[in-house]
Design an enzyme around this catalytic site. Structure first.
Site, PDB file in Angstrom:
ATOM      1  N   CYS A 131      -0.441  16.501 -30.197  1.00 31.71           N
ATOM      2  CA  CYS A 131       0.324  15.302 -29.839  1.00 31.71           C
ATOM      3  C   CYS A 131       0.566  15.248 -28.329  1.00 31.71           C
ATOM      4  O   CYS A 131       0.480  16.263 -27.633  1.00 31.71           O
ATOM      5  CB  CYS A 131       1.641  15.252 -30.604  1.00 31.71           C
ATOM      6  SG  CYS A 131       2.653  16.730 -30.480  1.00 31.71           S
ATOM      7  N   ASN A 193      -7.625  19.433 -35.407  1.00 29.09           N
ATOM      8  CA  ASN A 193      -7.160  18.081 -35.687  1.00 29.09           C
ATOM      9  C   ASN A 193      -8.344  17.107 -35.601  1.00 29.09           C
ATOM     10  O   ASN A 193      -9.488  17.522 -35.407  1.00 29.09           O
ATOM     11  CB  ASN A 193      -6.063  17.693 -34.684  1.00 29.09           C
ATOM     12  CG  ASN A 193      -5.073  16.703 -35.262  1.00 29.09           C
ATOM     13  OD1 ASN A 193      -5.436  15.839 -36.056  1.00 29.09           O
ATOM     14  ND2 ASN A 193      -3.810  16.812 -34.865  1.00 29.09           N
TER      15      ASN A 193
END
Length: 304
Positions: A131, A193
């Site tokens: 993130c 991810n």
């Protein structure tokens, strides 16, 4: 299908009865209608943020050839809700709960980890360092080795629970980031991810995702993830959780042979809600067919 005496794997101090778990963001309590949560290796709910967040602009999902792009964003009801509702909802199951954390700064990662990482019902923490770091011009934490090392080290100070660094594949050298996470004190690595991607509607000339770009997942990404798992396993001694493109038991076995100790399943569950337990059964069938009694014998067994 034969039950084997050892499907157990370890991620740091965490023992999983088998290596199959959901990918964060692709799992919710409603899936209890499709699968028995007690049969999977671990429970990984969607990443939690400190404060409630609405998520990204719509549309959030689009299909592509052999995959999908999503930009849900870290839609979250916040830490307080997670503590009062999400954790209690999963406490009745045997599978350990791994809390996935998303934060806006190193300090916030440490703050949330001090709460969740000392909760009796949380077995481990997955740090979503993919993130954006709002103090680092929006670049993901996991794109910078120094930031990664510092983030893990600060989190390590506040909890003794296993820490799993969820790496981003959108880097020049995933080995460098993996080593930084290990040096910071991580107990495991999630590789990886989603890949940053974009799709355009040629009729309207507009992006198919409201946020313009999103994360690409599905079977098309599996060879990239297998490569990254193999590369990380060559330089790091940490257990790896393979994540990206697993659609079958043999896909999961392939990642384990490349060097993963466990796997996470995401997109497949959108297609088939029973994917987690189906894949586990297929892995056990593979072991039966090849005379393998211990899943650990397969980890990193690729012949080069």
């Amino acid at each position: 299908m034969i039950e084997y005496k050892n499907m157990e794997v370890k991620i740091g101090g965490l023992t999983l009865k088998n290596p199959v778990m959901p990918a964060s963001g692709a799992f919710g309590a409603e899936m209890e209608q499709a699968i028995d949560f007690n049969k999977i290796g671990a429970i990984v709910p969607k990443s939690i943020t400190k404060y409630p967040q609405p998520g990204n602009a719509k549309p959030r999902v689009c299909e592509t050839n052999a995959g999908m792009i999503n930009s849900i964003g870290i839609q979250s009801k916040g830490l307080d809700y997670y503590l009062k509702h999400t954790i209690p909802a999963f406490e009745k199951y045997d599978a350990p709960l791994i809390a996935s954390i998303s934060a806006e700064s190193v300090e916030e990662f440490a703050e949330m980890s001090s709460v969740l990482g000392n909760h009796d019902s949380v077995a481990a923490l997955e740090l979503n360092i993919s993130c954006p770091n709002l103090k680092g011009n929006g670049q993901a934490f996991g794109m910078d080795a120094n930031v990664t090392r510092s983030l893990i080290a600060e989190t390590r100070k506040v909890t003794d629970r296993p820490l799993i660094a969820k790496l981003t594949p959108n880097v020049t050298s995933i080995q460098e980031i993996a080593l930084a996470a290990e040096e910071g004190g991580a107990d495991g690595l999630n590789v990886a991810n989603t890949l940053l991607a974009m799709a355009i509607d040629v009729e309207t000339r507009k992006p198919k995702i409201g946020n313009v770009m999103g994360g690409f997942s599905g079977p098309a990404v599996k060879p990239i993830i297998v490569r990254m798992i193999y590369q990380v396993a060559q330089v790091s001694s940490l257990p790896i959780i393979g994540c990206g493109g697993i659609m079958s038991g043999k896909d999961a076995i392939e990642m384990i042979i490349a060097g993963a100790s466990a796997v996470q399943v995401g997109t497949a569950s959108f297609i088939q809600p029973t994917a987690l337990t189906d894949i586990l059964a297929e892995m056990q069938d593979y072991m039966d067919e090849h005379g393998i009694d211990d899943i650990n014998d397969l980890i990193g067994s690729v012949l080069i």
